[in-house]
Design an enzyme around this catalytic site. Structure first.
Site, PDB file in Angstrom:
ATOM      1  CG  ASP A  98      -1.915   1.192   1.149  1.00 39.69           C
ATOM      2  OD1 ASP A  98      -2.388   1.502   0.046  1.00 39.69           O
ATOM      3  OD2 ASP A  98      -2.145   1.816   2.187  1.00 39.69           O
ATOM      4  CB  CYS A 140     -18.108  -5.687 -15.752  1.00 40.02           C
ATOM      5  SG  CYS A 140     -17.160  -5.291 -14.275  1.00 40.02           S
ATOM      6  CB  CYS A 199     -20.407  -0.863  -8.841  1.00 40.44           C
ATOM      7  SG  CYS A 199     -19.779  -0.960 -10.526  1.00 40.44           S
ATOM      8  CB  CYS A 207     -14.769   8.349  -3.511  1.00 41.53           C
ATOM      9  SG  CYS A 207     -14.741   6.762  -2.686  1.00 41.53           S
ATOM     10  CB  CYS A 256     -17.971   4.035   1.253  1.00 46.62           C
ATOM     11  SG  CYS A 256     -19.311   3.643   0.107  1.00 46.62           S
ATOM     12  CB  CYS A 284     -19.640  -6.384  -6.907  1.00 45.81           C
ATOM     13  SG  CYS A 284     -18.815  -7.243  -8.270  1.00 45.81           S
TER      14      CYS A 284
HETATM   15  S1  SF4 Z   1     -21.099  -4.454  -9.794  1.00 48.24           S
HETATM   16 FE1  SF4 Z   1     -19.277  -5.737 -10.141  1.00 48.24          FE
HETATM   17  S2  SF4 Z   1     -19.752  -6.922 -12.002  1.00 48.24           S
HETATM   18 FE2  SF4 Z   1     -21.214  -5.234 -11.897  1.00 48.24          FE
HETATM   19  S3  SF4 Z   1     -20.276  -3.612 -13.150  1.00 48.24           S
HETATM   20 FE3  SF4 Z   1     -19.681  -3.234 -11.024  1.00 48.24          FE
HETATM   21  S4  SF4 Z   1     -17.725  -4.258 -10.811  1.00 48.24           S
HETATM   22 FE4  SF4 Z   1     -18.663  -5.080 -12.651  1.00 48.24          FE
HETATM   23  S1  SF4 Z   2     -16.509   3.553  -2.149  1.00 47.48           S
HETATM   24 FE1  SF4 Z   2     -18.638   4.303  -1.987  1.00 47.48          FE
HETATM   25  S2  SF4 Z   2     -18.565   6.449  -2.629  1.00 47.48           S
HETATM   26 FE2  SF4 Z   2     -16.635   5.481  -3.294  1.00 47.48          FE
HETATM   27  S3  SF4 Z   2     -17.012   4.831  -5.386  1.00 47.48           S
HETATM   28 FE3  SF4 Z   2     -17.538   3.072  -4.080  1.00 47.48          FE
HETATM   29  S4  SF4 Z   2     -19.733   3.314  -3.659  1.00 47.48           S
HETATM   30 FE4  SF4 Z   2     -18.996   5.255  -4.443  1.00 47.48          FE
END
Ligand code: SF4
Ligand code: SF4
Length: 368
Positions: free
Chosen positions: A136, A191, A197, A216, A243, A250
């Protein structure tokens, strides 16, 4: 013959990684990363906000050979830090939620210790070669090396996803001069037409395969050293450190036979899913230190935790009555000894609560 030796060495490395309890391991060649132009454009557009450390050592970030002269390979490992629901049921009530990766022991310590052990073992076995462990904080584009090493693909939520294991993964690397056979078959995109997401992100920070960190919740609650703009307050909901929404939704984070075979490392077993908001608003520096022992949450200073808890408290009080919580917010707004960001956030929250109760009152049916 050289290829054979690199293959044998790679298998030794994978055996060692498995012995040390890493859920995934792979090898990428040490070379300039494919997407460096996108990275530079992202930085130039200021999408990293105050995370200026991402600009430093850019040459090393883009090419691991700039970090270790003569580097041939990048050994990539991953720990799985969370399982699927319901094991990680979100806390409810007057609780501020913390991201799953921070619910157990600090992964920096947990991974570094084992990566150093691996470096020592490999240095004995492959005499004359150098091994540099990174977790990291080093200027290494972990996700990109892990993708090339075949640990997963990068999803539209920008996370590394192993299609059978999910994205609750912590990454680490060893850059080495040792030539190792690389994974020649990185994953394809998994995906497809899914947009879960993107649709679920509470602040709209995601576009496919790109994150605007300045929008974010993780950035605001963990990285931002200052006032959080009021336009993000409602989206923050009950998150007080990080978050997980774009991972929770997903489909790759559901249970599969492979997730069951790649157990969560013991050190990350959640000690708690969140903190009582009023408790945080009453914390002293010692309380914070005691609560964050062995935790990656140490990154957030006391005033940042109070700022985050105030925003979550404001969101809670829009729905529920809680005179103790409301009084504490008022005290913080008036406390000259408090950090100025805490005072100002408390004022913003009180103001917002006043105007939302006025709106409610205006909307109420009138008699007479
Ligand atoms: S939720 Fe997961 S599978 Fe769906 S678009 Fe986002 S990253 Fe891809
Ligand atoms: S961590 Fe939360 S705020 Fe950041 S991109 Fe993912 S869902 Fe959005």
């Amino acid at each position: 013959m050289e290829d054979h030796a690199a293959g044998v060495a790679a298998r030794r490395v994978f055996d060692r990684c498995a012995e040390l309890g890493f859920a995934l391991s792979g090898v990428a060649s040490a070379e300039t990363i494919e997407h460096h132009r996108e990275l530079i454009a992202w930085l130039e557009a200021g999408r990293h906000g105050q995370m200026e450390y991402l600009e430093s050592h850019l040459a090393q970030r883009i090419d691991p050979r700039k970090k270790l002269l003569g580097a041939q390979s990048v050994i990539c490992v991953a720990d799985r830090y969370a399982a699927s629901e319901p094991e990680m049921q979100a806390p409810r009530g007057r609780t501020g939620r913390i991201a799953r990766y921070a619910r157990g022991d600090d992964y920096h310590r947990v991974m570094k210790r084992r990566l150093h052990e691996l470096c020592d073992a490999l240095a004995c076995e492959f005499n004359g070669h150098e091994f540099v462990a990174c977790v990291d904080t080093a200027p290494v584009l972990e996700r990109e090396h892990a993708r090339r090493a075949g640990l997963g693909y990068v999803g539209k939520n920008t996370m590394l996803i192993e299609p059978g294991v999910g994205s609750y993964l912590l990454l680490g690397e060893i850059i080495t001069t040792l030539p190792l056979e690389t994974n020649s078959q990185p994953y394809d995109d998994h995906c497809g037409s899914c947009t879960r997401c993107l649709d679920a992100c509470p602040t709209g920070a995601l576009t496919p395969w790109s994150l605007d960190a300045t929008e974010c919740i993780s950035y605001h609650t963990i990285e931002l050293r200052g006032l959080i703009d009021e336009r993000w307050h409602a989206g923050i909901g009950d998150w007080i450190f990080g978050c997980d929404v774009c991972q929770e939704v997903c489909p790759h984070n559901g249970d599969t036979p492979r997730t069951l075979a790649a157990p969560v490392h013991e050190a990350y077993r959640p000690r708690r899913g969140g903190f009582d908001l009023l408790e945080i608003l009453n914390w002293s520096q010692d309380d914070r230190l005691a609560a964050f022992t062995r935790s990656a949450m140490k990154r957030a200073k006391l005033w940042m935790m109070k700022r985050n808890a105030l925003i979550a408290a404001g969101n809670y009080l829009v729905r529920r009555r809680d005179p103790d919580l409301l009084n504490r917010i008022a005290q913080l707004a008036a406390d000259a000894a408090e950090h100025e960001v805490v005072r100002e956030t408390a004022r913003q929250v009180l103001q917002k609560l006043k105007s939302s109760s006025r709106e409610e009152h205006d909307d109420a049916p009138r008699s007479g």
